[in-house]
Design a protein around this motif. Structure first.
Motif, PDB file in Angstrom:
ATOM      1  N   ASN A 168       0.850  -1.182   0.000  1.00 40.25           N
ATOM      2  CA  ASN A 168       0.000   0.000   0.000  1.00 40.25           C
ATOM      3  C   ASN A 168       0.893   1.241   0.000  1.00 40.25           C
ATOM      4  OD1 ASN A 168      -1.647   2.220   0.947  1.00 40.25           O
ATOM      5  ND2 ASN A 168      -3.179   0.718   1.589  1.00 40.25           N
ATOM      6  N   LYS A 169       0.917   1.945  -1.115  1.00 41.25           N
ATOM      7  CA  LYS A 169       1.802   3.109  -1.258  1.00 41.25           C
ATOM      8  C   LYS A 169       1.482   4.201  -0.249  1.00 41.25           C
ATOM      9  CE  LYS A 169       2.157   2.320  -6.249  1.00 41.25           C
ATOM     10  NZ  LYS A 169       1.809   2.876  -7.587  1.00 41.25           N
ATOM     11  N   ALA A 170       0.196   4.385   0.049  1.00 41.53           N
ATOM     12  CA  ALA A 170      -0.197   5.432   1.000  1.00 41.53           C
ATOM     13  C   ALA A 170       0.316   5.123   2.396  1.00 41.53           C
ATOM     14  CB  ALA A 170      -1.717   5.585   1.011  1.00 41.53           C
ATOM     15  N   PHE A 172       2.922   3.225   3.100  1.00 41.50           N
ATOM     16  CA  PHE A 172       4.371   3.399   3.050  1.00 41.50           C
ATOM     17  C   PHE A 172       4.730   4.875   3.214  1.00 41.50           C
ATOM     18  CE2 PHE A 172       7.080  -0.233   1.278  1.00 41.50           C
ATOM     19  CZ  PHE A 172       6.311  -1.205   1.892  1.00 41.50           C
ATOM     20  N   LYS A 173       3.972   5.723   2.541  1.00 38.07           N
ATOM     21  CA  LYS A 173       4.225   7.170   2.639  1.00 38.07           C
ATOM     22  C   LYS A 173       4.007   7.662   4.063  1.00 38.07           C
ATOM     23  CE  LYS A 173       2.904  11.576   0.495  1.00 38.07           C
ATOM     24  NZ  LYS A 173       2.024  12.215  -0.533  1.00 38.07           N
ATOM     25  N   LYS A 174       2.974   7.142   4.722  1.00 38.70           N
ATOM     26  CA  LYS A 174       2.701   7.520   6.100  1.00 38.70           C
ATOM     27  C   LYS A 174       3.875   7.172   7.009  1.00 38.70           C
ATOM     28  CE  LYS A 174      -0.625   6.726   9.866  1.00 38.70           C
ATOM     29  NZ  LYS A 174      -1.889   6.036  10.254  1.00 38.70           N
ATOM     30  N   LYS A 176       6.909   7.085   6.031  1.00 40.26           N
ATOM     31  CA  LYS A 176       8.076   7.742   5.456  1.00 40.26           C
ATOM     32  C   LYS A 176       9.084   6.736   4.900  1.00 40.26           C
ATOM     33  CE  LYS A 176       7.577  11.888   8.314  1.00 40.26           C
ATOM     34  NZ  LYS A 176       8.203  12.812   9.288  1.00 40.26           N
ATOM     35  N   ASP A 178      10.609   5.512   1.597  1.00 38.10           N
ATOM     36  CA  ASP A 178      10.773   6.150   0.298  1.00 38.10           C
ATOM     37  C   ASP A 178      10.384   5.258  -0.880  1.00 38.10           C
ATOM     38  OD1 ASP A 178      11.644   8.473   1.515  1.00 38.10           O
ATOM     39  OD2 ASP A 178      13.755   7.857   1.456  1.00 38.10           O
ATOM     40  N   GLY A 179      10.636   3.977  -0.748  1.00 39.00           N
ATOM     41  CA  GLY A 179      10.333   3.062  -1.853  1.00 39.00           C
ATOM     42  C   GLY A 179      10.432   1.635  -1.387  1.00 39.00           C
ATOM     43  N   ASP A 306      -3.346   2.993  -5.016  1.00 43.33           N
ATOM     44  CA  ASP A 306      -2.381   2.879  -3.917  1.00 43.33           C
ATOM     45  C   ASP A 306      -1.660   1.536  -3.918  1.00 43.33           C
ATOM     46  OD1 ASP A 306      -2.620   5.382  -2.784  1.00 43.33           O
ATOM     47  OD2 ASP A 306      -4.259   4.802  -1.455  1.00 43.33           O
TER      48      ASP A 306
END
Length: 437
Positions: A168-170, A172-174, A176, A178-179, A306
Motif C-alpha cells: 500500500n503506497k499510502a 508506506f508514505k505515512k 516515510k 521512500d520506496g 495505492d
C-alpha cells in the motif's frame, strides 16, 4: 491463483523450472467419447457428462469459470459439464484421498510438479501429448513446463505468474518509507517503521499455512539459490546451514510481530482474511501471487492506485539472485481414460477468446500468445516484467515436492511463525518426511 508469462526467448532458455521431475514408461491412452466416466458417462438425454473440479471459490472468478462451462455446453449441446468448486485446502485434501482410491475427477486443477508426478506414476492421469500437438504451441512455453515430463504433456496451463510483495503506497508514505525495500535488512527496517506509526506491516493467513510457507521458501531461494533447493530435494536433506538460516531470518521477522491481530486464525479469503485485510487497507503488505489484486477487491474494497508490487528482497551473502523467482501457475489435467469432450473443453478454455475474458474479468495472466496484447494493468505488467527477467524459477514447494513433504513444509513453517518450532526443527522435520517417501 496474473501479468503475462514471458514469451519464448533466449533469456528463458537459461531458466530452470525446478520441482518438475521426469516420468518414464507411460504410454498414450486413447480418449474415448464416453470413456466410462466416473461422473456418469452419458445422461438420459444422450449427452456426454464429465466433472470439472476447480478452486475458483470467489467472484468474479467463480461466476466467470461457470460461464465458460455454460458457453461450451451451448456450443456443444451433446455435452454437460458438472462443475465442482472447492476451496484450495479442501481440494488438496480430497485429491490426496482420491489418489489413494485410484479414482480422479474427469478434469481437475493441478499446479504440476511432484504432486502431478505422483498422479502420473499411479497411472491416474492422461498423457495428452498426441491429442494437443496441433494447438499446444499457441501457449507460452513457460506456462507449460510444470506439466511436461520427459517431453510428454499431462496437463494444460491456464495461467502463469510469480509471488511477490503487494504493498500500500499510502501506508508506506505515512511511515516515510521512500520506496520498496531491496534487501532483507531494508525490509525489516520498513516493518519497524510501519509499526512505529501504528500501521500493521503484513497481512497473513496463518490458519491456512501455505501463505506463510512463501516466506521460508523465498528466503531459502535467496540464501541457498535455486540450485541449492534442487540439491536438497534430490538428497532429501534440508538440514544444511542455508535452510536453517532461512528459518532464522523468518524468525527475525516473526519476532517483530508484524502480522495483523488474530492472524493465526485468519484464512486467506473471507471478510477477516488476509486478502480482505490488505484490500481494506488494514495492512501495508502481503506476500502473494499475481491473483492478489483481484482477490483483494473481491474480499475487501480494494485500494486502487495505492496498490504497488515489488520482488522479494535479496539477502546479503546469499547464493540466490534477486531475479530468481518463486511461483507457478494453474492448469487442468484429465483422468486416465477421460472423455474426449473434456479435452475439447480444455482447448476451448485456453483459447485466445477465453483467455481475454479471464484477463478482463479476473486478471489471470494469458497463457495463449494471441491474448497477451490485452495486458494493460501496471501491476500485472510488473509481474510480467519480473517473469521476463527471471534467471531461475522455483515451483511452489507444496506442489514441487511429493504431497507429504509439501504438507510438512507448510506445517513446520507455520509452527516456526507461531513460535512453537525452531529453525533447526523445521529443517529436521522436512528432512524426516522427505526421507520417508
Amino acid at each position: 491463483m496474473p501479468a503475462t508469462a514471458p514469451p519464448p526467448s533466449s533469456s528463458f532458455s537459461r531458466r530452470r523450472f525446478l520441482g518438475v521431475v521426469s516420468v518414464a514408461g507411460l504410454g498414450t491412452a486413447v480418449l474415448t467419447a464416453c470413456g466410462g466416466s466416473d461422473s456418469g458417462g452419458t445422461d438420459s438425454q444422450g449427452r456426454t457428462v464429465f466433472e470439472w473440479w476447480h478452486i475458483q471459490t470467489n467472484n468474479p472468478g467463480k461466476n466467470l469459470w461457470a460461464a465458460q462451462a455454460k458457453a461450451f455446453e451451448q456450443a456443444h449441446p451433446k455435452v454437460r459439464i458438472k462443475v465442482v468448486t472447492l476451496e484450495n485446502d479442501a481440494f488438496k485434501s480430497k485429491m490426496t484421498a482420491l489418489v489413494g482410491s485410484g479414482k480422479l475427477p474427469d478434469v481437475y486443477n493441478t499446479w504440476g510438479g511432484g504432486v502431478l508426478k505422483q498422479q502420473i506414476d499411479a497411472g491416474l492421469t492422461e498423457d495428452i501429448t498426441d491429442q494437443v500437438k496441433d494447438w499446444i504451441d499457441d501457449l507460452v512455453p513457460a506456462a507449460r513446463e510444470a506439466y511436461e515430463f520427459d517431453g510428454r504433456t499431462y496437463a494444460i496451463p491456464f495461467d502463469i505468474g510469480a509471488v511477490g510483495f503487494w504493498y500500500n503506497k499510502a501506508l508506506f508514505k505515512k511511515a516515510k518509507i521512500d520506496g520498496p525495500p531491496e534487501t532483507w535488512t531494508e525490509f525489516l527496517d520498513a516493518v519497524a517503521k510501519l509499526k512505529a506509526v501504528g500501521v500493521t506491516p503484513i497481512a497473513l493467513a496463518g490458519k491456512e499455512k501455505w501463505p506463510g510457507m512463501y516466506y521460508w521458501a523465498y528466503l531459502a531461494i535467496r540464501i541457498a539459490g535455486v540450485d541449492g533447493m534442487q540439491k536438497a530435494a534430490d538428497a532429501k536433506d534440508f538440514t544444511g546451514g542455508d535452510f536453517v538460516k532461512a528459518g532464522e531470518h523468518l524468525k527475525e521477522l516473526a519476532d517483530l510481530k508484524p502480522f495483523q491481530k488474530g492472524f493465526l486464525g485468519a484464512a486467506y479469503a473471507g471478510p477477516t482474511g488476509q486478502a480482505a485485510t490488505m484490500g481494506n487497507a488494514g495492512a501495508a503488505m502481503e506476500l502473494m501471487g499475481q491473483w492478489a489484486p483481484s482477490t483483494q477487491g473481491a474480499e475487501g474494497k480494494g485500494i486502487g492506485d495505492d496498490l504497488g508490487f515489488f520482488p522479494f528482497p535479496s539477502v546479503d551473502g546469499g547464493k540466490g539472485r534477486s531475479t530468481d523467482v518463486f511461483g507457478g501457475g494453474g492448469g487442468y489435467a484429465l483422468r486416465k481414460g477421460g472423455p474426449k469432450e473434456a479435452l475439447d473443453f480444455l482447448k476451448f478454455f485456453v483459447s485466445a477468446d477465453t483467455n481475454r475474458k479471464l484477463l478482463q474479468g479476473t486478471g489471470v495472466i494469458p497463457v495463449n500468445k494471441k491474448a497477451q496484447d490485452g495486458l494493460t494493468d501496471p501491476n500485472l505488467k510488473a509481474v510480467s516484467d519480473l517473469l521476463n527477467a527471471t534467471t531461475a524459477f522455483q515451483l511452489y514447494l507444496d506442489q514441487a515436492y511429493p504431497p507429504a513433504v509439501g504438507q510438512e513444509v507448510n506445517d513446520s513453517v507455520a509452527a516456526l511463525i507461531a513460535g512453537s518450532k525452531s529453525p533447526e526443527q523445521v529443517t529436521r522435520s522436512i528432512t524426516q518426511v522427505a526421507k520417508s517417501q
